[in-house]
Design an enzyme around this catalytic site. Structure first.
Site, mmCIF file in Angstrom:
data_model
loop_
_atom_site.group_PDB
_atom_site.id
_atom_site.type_symbol
_atom_site.label_atom_id
_atom_site.label_comp_id
_atom_site.label_asym_id
_atom_site.label_seq_id
_atom_site.Cartn_x
_atom_site.Cartn_y
_atom_site.Cartn_z
ATOM 1 N N HIS A 72 -10.022 1.565 2.208
ATOM 2 C CA HIS A 72 -9.525 2.897 2.589
ATOM 3 C C HIS A 72 -10.675 3.864 2.885
ATOM 4 O O HIS A 72 -10.501 4.836 3.615
ATOM 5 C CB HIS A 72 -8.662 3.489 1.466
ATOM 6 C CG HIS A 72 -7.257 2.970 1.416
ATOM 7 N ND1 HIS A 72 -6.344 3.197 2.424
ATOM 8 C CD2 HIS A 72 -6.594 2.258 0.468
ATOM 9 C CE1 HIS A 72 -5.171 2.644 2.097
ATOM 10 N NE2 HIS A 72 -5.302 2.057 0.916
ATOM 11 N N HIS A 129 -9.223 -3.774 -1.470
ATOM 12 C CA HIS A 129 -8.170 -3.001 -0.796
ATOM 13 C C HIS A 129 -8.499 -1.502 -0.846
ATOM 14 O O HIS A 129 -8.461 -0.821 0.189
ATOM 15 C CB HIS A 129 -6.819 -3.282 -1.460
ATOM 16 C CG HIS A 129 -5.686 -2.476 -0.899
ATOM 17 N ND1 HIS A 129 -4.616 -3.042 -0.243
ATOM 18 C CD2 HIS A 129 -5.450 -1.132 -0.907
ATOM 19 C CE1 HIS A 129 -3.785 -2.080 0.146
ATOM 20 N NE2 HIS A 129 -4.263 -0.908 -0.257
ATOM 21 N N GLU A 130 -8.832 -1.011 -2.054
ATOM 22 C CA GLU A 130 -9.070 0.432 -2.198
ATOM 23 C C GLU A 130 -10.321 0.867 -1.441
ATOM 24 O O GLU A 130 -10.329 1.914 -0.792
ATOM 25 C CB GLU A 130 -9.167 0.826 -3.673
ATOM 26 C CG GLU A 130 -7.888 0.601 -4.482
ATOM 27 C CD GLU A 130 -6.636 1.165 -3.825
ATOM 28 O OE1 GLU A 130 -6.724 2.195 -3.118
ATOM 29 O OE2 GLU A 130 -5.569 0.567 -4.008
ATOM 30 N N CYS A 183 0.860 -1.181 0.000
ATOM 31 C CA CYS A 183 0.000 0.000 0.000
ATOM 32 C C CYS A 183 0.893 1.227 0.000
ATOM 33 O O CYS A 183 1.896 1.260 0.724
ATOM 34 C CB CYS A 183 -0.892 -0.016 1.239
ATOM 35 S SG CYS A 183 -1.965 1.426 1.368
HETATM 36 NI NI NI Z 1 -3.702 1.113 -0.029
#
Ligand code: NI
Length: 169
Positions: free
Chosen positions: A138, A134-135, A92
């Protein structure tokens, strides 16, 4: 990692196709390309909006990854298809120099809007599905180390993968 803004829940984008939104996306694209990332979420550059970008054509950091379409995804919703998960290595741009083995759903459906407000609806699997999870994490204040099941599978890229170009993360 350590910046409190990465732990907040992002707010929905309410207006599409504005100069501010286009400028933000350009800024994010530049950042992602500079760092050879597969994706980037607005909170990673300090903007608490539900906006992620991702896409992989040929990326030296992910030489074996299947291509992922270049996408701007706003106000995303993820829908589980089944319960099948698999572990995969992630890095990341907010956790530079490290990699961890992270369980993710293999398949999912996702929806949202592009920067013009046009609806997006897709199914994804494998690396594509992993990048989206994953995104979108966030946007709810979750960084991948918080998903690692076995902390022995978390470390410095140069120790875990000697000889590999670690890039900027
Ligand atoms: Ni990330």
């Amino acid at each position: 990692m350590g910046d409190a803004r990465l732990l907040e829940e992002a707010h929905a984008v309410e207006q599409f196709d504005t100069p501010e939104l286009h400028a933000l996306i350009k800024d994010m694209r530049d950042t992602m390309e500079d760092l050879d990332g597969a994706g980037l979420a607005a909170p990673q550059i300090g903007v608490g909006l539900q906006l992620v970008i991702f896409g992989v054509e040929e990326n030296p950091r992910y030489p074996d990854a299947e291509p992922v379409p270049q996408t701007v995804l706003i106000n995303p919703k993820l829908l589980k298809v089944d319960d099948v998960m698999e572990d995969g290595w992630e890095g990341c741009l907010s956790v530079p120099g490290m990699r961890g083995l992270v369980p993710r759903f293999v398949r999912l459906q996702y929806s949202g809007f592009d920067e013009y407000g046009k609806p997006i609806e897709r199914t994804a699997e494998g690396f594509h599905a992993r990048v989206v999870q994953h995104e979108c994490d966030h946007l709810i204040g979750v960084l991948y180390p918080m998903r690692i099941r076995d902390m022995r599978q978390f470390g410095f890229t140069e120790e875990l993968f000697p000889g590999e170009d670690p890039g900027d993360d």
